[in-house]
Design an enzyme around this catalytic site. Sequence first.
Site, mmCIF file in Angstrom:
data_model
loop_
_atom_site.group_PDB
_atom_site.id
_atom_site.type_symbol
_atom_site.label_atom_id
_atom_site.label_comp_id
_atom_site.label_asym_id
_atom_site.label_seq_id
_atom_site.Cartn_x
_atom_site.Cartn_y
_atom_site.Cartn_z
ATOM 1 C CG HIS B 27 -1.750 -1.225 1.372
ATOM 2 N ND1 HIS B 27 -1.353 -2.515 1.887
ATOM 3 C CD2 HIS B 27 -2.852 -1.750 0.875
ATOM 4 C CE1 HIS B 27 -2.092 -3.445 1.929
ATOM 5 N NE2 HIS B 27 -3.129 -2.865 1.323
ATOM 6 C CG HIS B 258 -6.142 1.324 0.351
ATOM 7 N ND1 HIS B 258 -5.714 1.724 1.530
ATOM 8 C CD2 HIS B 258 -6.111 -0.027 0.484
ATOM 9 C CE1 HIS B 258 -5.825 0.811 2.356
ATOM 10 N NE2 HIS B 258 -5.844 -0.474 1.835
ATOM 11 C CD GLU B 405 -15.380 -7.901 27.980
ATOM 12 O OE1 GLU B 405 -15.567 -7.129 26.789
ATOM 13 O OE2 GLU B 405 -16.198 -7.955 28.889
ATOM 14 C CG HIS B 467 -22.863 -15.371 30.883
ATOM 15 N ND1 HIS B 467 -23.691 -14.867 30.151
ATOM 16 C CD2 HIS B 467 -22.068 -14.329 31.773
ATOM 17 C CE1 HIS B 467 -23.712 -13.518 30.261
ATOM 18 N NE2 HIS B 467 -22.905 -13.502 31.158
#
Lengths: 657, 657
Positions: B27, B258, B405, B467
């Site tokens: 790139h 790009h 998290e 969970h």
Amino acid sequence: MPVSPVKMADAIRVLSMDAVHRAKSGHQGMPMGMADVATVLWTKFLKFDASRPDWADRDRFVLSAGHGSMLLYALLHLTGFKAVTMDQVRNFRQWGSNTPGHPEFGHTPGVETTTGPLGQGIATAVGMAMAERHLAARFGEDLVDHRTWVIAGDGCLMEGVSHEAASIAGRFRLNRLTVLFDDNNTTIDGEATIAETGDQLARFKAYGWAVRAVDGHDHGKIAAALRWATKQDRPTLIACRTRISKGAGPKEGDPHSHGYTLFDGEIAEARKAMGWNLPPFELPEDLVKAWRRAGRKGVRTRKSWQGRLATSPKAGDFQRAMAGELPAGAFEALDAHIAAAVDARPAAATRQHSGSALDHLFPAIPEMIGGSADLTGSNNTFVKGTAAFDVPDYAGRYVHWGVREHGMAAAMNGMALHGGVIPFSGTFLVFSDYSRPAIRLGALMGARVVHVMTHDSIGVGEDGPTHQPVEHVASLRAMPNLLVFRPADAVETAECWKLAVSARTTPSVMALSRQKVPAVRTAASGENLSAHGAYQLAAAGSPARVTLFATGTEVAVALAARDLLEAEGIGTRVVSAPCWELFEAQTDRYKAAVIGETEVRAAVEAGVRMGWDRFIGADGIFVGMKGFGASAPAERLYEAFAITPQAVADAVRQKLG
Amino acid sequence: MPVSPVKMADAIRVLSMDAVHRAKSGHQGMPMGMADVATVLWTKFLKFDASRPDWADRDRFVLSAGHGSMLLYALLHLTGFKAVTMDQVRNFRQWGSNTPGHPEFGHTPGVETTTGPLGQGIATAVGMAMAERHLAARFGEDLVDHRTWVIAGDGCLMEGVSHEAASIAGRFRLNRLTVLFDDNNTTIDGEATIAETGDQLARFKAYGWAVRAVDGHDHGKIAAALRWATKQDRPTLIACRTRISKGAGPKEGDPHSHGYTLFDGEIAEARKAMGWNLPPFELPEDLVKAWRRAGRKGVRTRKSWQGRLATSPKAGDFQRAMAGELPAGAFEALDAHIAAAVDARPAAATRQHSGSALDHLFPAIPEMIGGSADLTGSNNTFVKGTAAFDVPDYAGRYVHWGVREHGMAAAMNGMALHGGVIPFSGTFLVFSDYSRPAIRLGALMGARVVHVMTHDSIGVGEDGPTHQPVEHVASLRAMPNLLVFRPADAVETAECWKLAVSARTTPSVMALSRQKVPAVRTAASGENLSAHGAYQLAAAGSPARVTLFATGTEVAVALAARDLLEAEGIGTRVVSAPCWELFEAQTDRYKAAVIGETEVRAAVEAGVRMGWDRFIGADGIFVGMKGFGASAPAERLYEAFAITPQAVADAVRQKLG
């Protein structure tokens, strides 16, 4: 005398305390804190009919803060949803009940989506709101005209996926979406400010949402705020300033009252303060009546809607789409494409084969809605001529999701749950890690979504190890109720697409290559061989001594290795295994026959070994990756990591001795 | 005549075009667009000495938009980092080069962190900035006083992890952190507005950052903005308004520029427009000199710092910490704790055992810094009396990460890469899915971080399937260079902690139970048995016919099954396998001995089977989970899913016939 709305809210509070206390686990803090907001929403705004949880044009209610499940169960019980009797409330969090610890879609009618992992609900809701606008554009607002309401807590808004979801909603101006933020400055570790000092209203405003705050215990003000929300031209966030465990006496406002922490005496005191004299799980008759009235208030609206449906020329198509049934002839063009590919034997990357399959599938199934997380050209997910899903043209069937893999996957779940659409998306396989929490929730809920995941191995080449999945196929195969397809060529890719779209209660991952592969399915089969999950692709030319198993781009490697071995008179069969989950669903007899009993078994896959021992045994030969990849042209990497026909043949020869 | 800074930036542009063109991939768009900003930063602000990439007090530079790696390689080459010669630049993206497709930490000196998966860089940088403040508080600003600079693109800011990271940085007022946002309104699929209409400046302001925009091609204004950034009392975001592929003639500003898209003629034209006459990979001498001067400008600062270090009473401790060496006697208290546990045989949840281990480890190793994603009490990660990491008390060693998290795991990587700290964190194992992209990057980089992940199975109980991890242990085991520990009791938990903290180039996951388990290691061993990864815990009482393998909470199940079988005269040995990765590193002989050759082999683990065939063979018995869990008390679930001693014994008896 009419029942006071505050009393109605207290019914939620008392039921939540009772159920949590009886289960000795769960969370009363949020249900008690948001009882007032939920009461105003469910009695005055939410469009629903408790007797018809599956009414297509109902509003969707999403409890993103899923740990507060007793709020939802209380509402379902009070308004008269059949699935949630008082016995079910009593059996909160017990084996076999309709009232599990977190709300579970498909388990309890009335629960719109499974929540619990924070942030998922809000992101799923964005997909529901997208599906609503899309179907409204397709079928008209006389059939599709409803809202999506979300209750979310501090945790939901801290999660990264909330950012992706909120950006998407803002970008597409989803004005039928309202998030009610339980703004109680409380998290498990203490006051939210222990970890959060951001300004959520300013943040959502930056996404293009309309935002305001309201006293979450003032019914009049709540109603005014909800009314305001219905009149905005963009998604809305209402910060409901509440106190956790509102009504729980000394524990009210205490961060520690989030979960199961109220003592017997405290509950008794709270009941007394509310003027509540009945024993646990009993409710005053007038209050029940008032709540049941709220559960029936949508009946007239529903009937009027059904009248419109009955006379709509689009009724058949609408009902078919909402039922998730494919249109007649959905696979005709694809089947013809498969037959042609058998003859034409096109050599290309499987991502390109996927694009070709979509060219035939997408026009035939108007429910399909595609997209990519900013990798459209690489993922081959775009079918030429498709309009973009955009404001105000929500009829468009291609979504530019932005670089938001997680939000995309969660929103796809929401689309599928809403019904009427079959979403598929695109990203690189390595980024399945980003969307994994939502992939899992889709698997748990049985949502029909297809995750197109290209660049599926070291075949990525120069981009290097950050972009080369080596453990992802294995880690996705570990997930229950997920079909992981890794097709080998044009025929298998098209077959797998057919299976993915047909899997009504299972999400799929299509692991597709960046690099070109030769055709391997060059004979007409008369059936979808990939449907068996694994099948013998090439028989041994001489008595079989060796079986080579492979998937995807390595099937060609196995076939070439077979040529080398057969040339030496070593009988070698090749098994292609595009979908392990479907293979496991076959008969024991079929599975044993496919695995066979040759002297040597070897597997070739440009990934880690984990799981392959099921096919080759613990002493089988595995030719694949032992660690992360590297940056270099793909061919160089296959050589360097010795995933070649020669390496396979060498290992087999050595084993044969 | 001094070399013009614009020319210096053009050197980055030309090298980027040349390298990408030669590699036929990569790139140039971002390097060319951000060349001016990078030139101003590296020549005027960044504190570094190219001859000492490991100088502890250098500024950290993070290229979050890692696909623009040529920007970084050009800078490293131009300023004189030895690892990046012009030959290396020519070998961009080739096998064995120091210039892989995305920057890789540990591979190329001068690269501070591996980037490429978007958003990771900015989140990793937050951890670096936290480590800097913490060490400054511990050792004083005469030793630790540097900044962290990030270049991030639209994609990085779209990713959810950017939200978590930015919130954390805002909460802790990390004013040594500056993000330079390459604000070019360009993504791969087209103009960024195709998917993004949010206001990034307003968003970051909402997090508590100081923000401003600047013309990213005006060197004077860039310098003014960077100077402004160094004077703020909070983290800073500068939106650098740039044009992608700046200088690439007709392709300048084109989203399609790009990646590798410039034709020969276009490159020639661009060179001409820049007044650049040299052939590819050649640079004017005066320009090289000017850049090398920039690479040396930190020498005096470094030497002065070394002088201070030499006379500092804290020098020894500082150097030890930065070298990642543990203090003398780091494990003394823990070893005593292990010895005591063998005798005391405490029955408790392994998360509690982990808390006890930390009670002994944490005070002995001042580099350890703990935390939790808002589950402190559940994760048992908090050692009593520890101060919170907070503003202005950055000396605190406990981080309240919030419900973030992913951001937590990424920031931990940054802390470890910065050096001087050993971070560990806490969340539920099921949420490893949220942090997985960062866990993977840590594994790829070899970062010493410890992910404490409790509630590791259906033993979670009432919270239900959202969970309850069933596939997570397997999916983490699939990841290269990650130690997945699942200890069985107090002794194993402490042993595993010792191994995790000692693993200098490998991250660890500690999978720990919510529910109580009995002690299984009740005899002194004289060595860390967990270090073998798997070991025989109980020999057969009579001639061995059966081997039972288990981990964690199911080791007790295996032992009880053994009792049942032995009572019937069926000789049964039990193998505990707390860490598969360490087991695989043992000698073939050891491994064969542990696995053994009994008639029947069975494994017990409250998770999916994937991977276990390596121990038990494809025809072995597996007692575990076949799908998702359910909501009910834990004991009820073990019964319902038949993960019991009785079920194991039954299956073994049946197999023995």
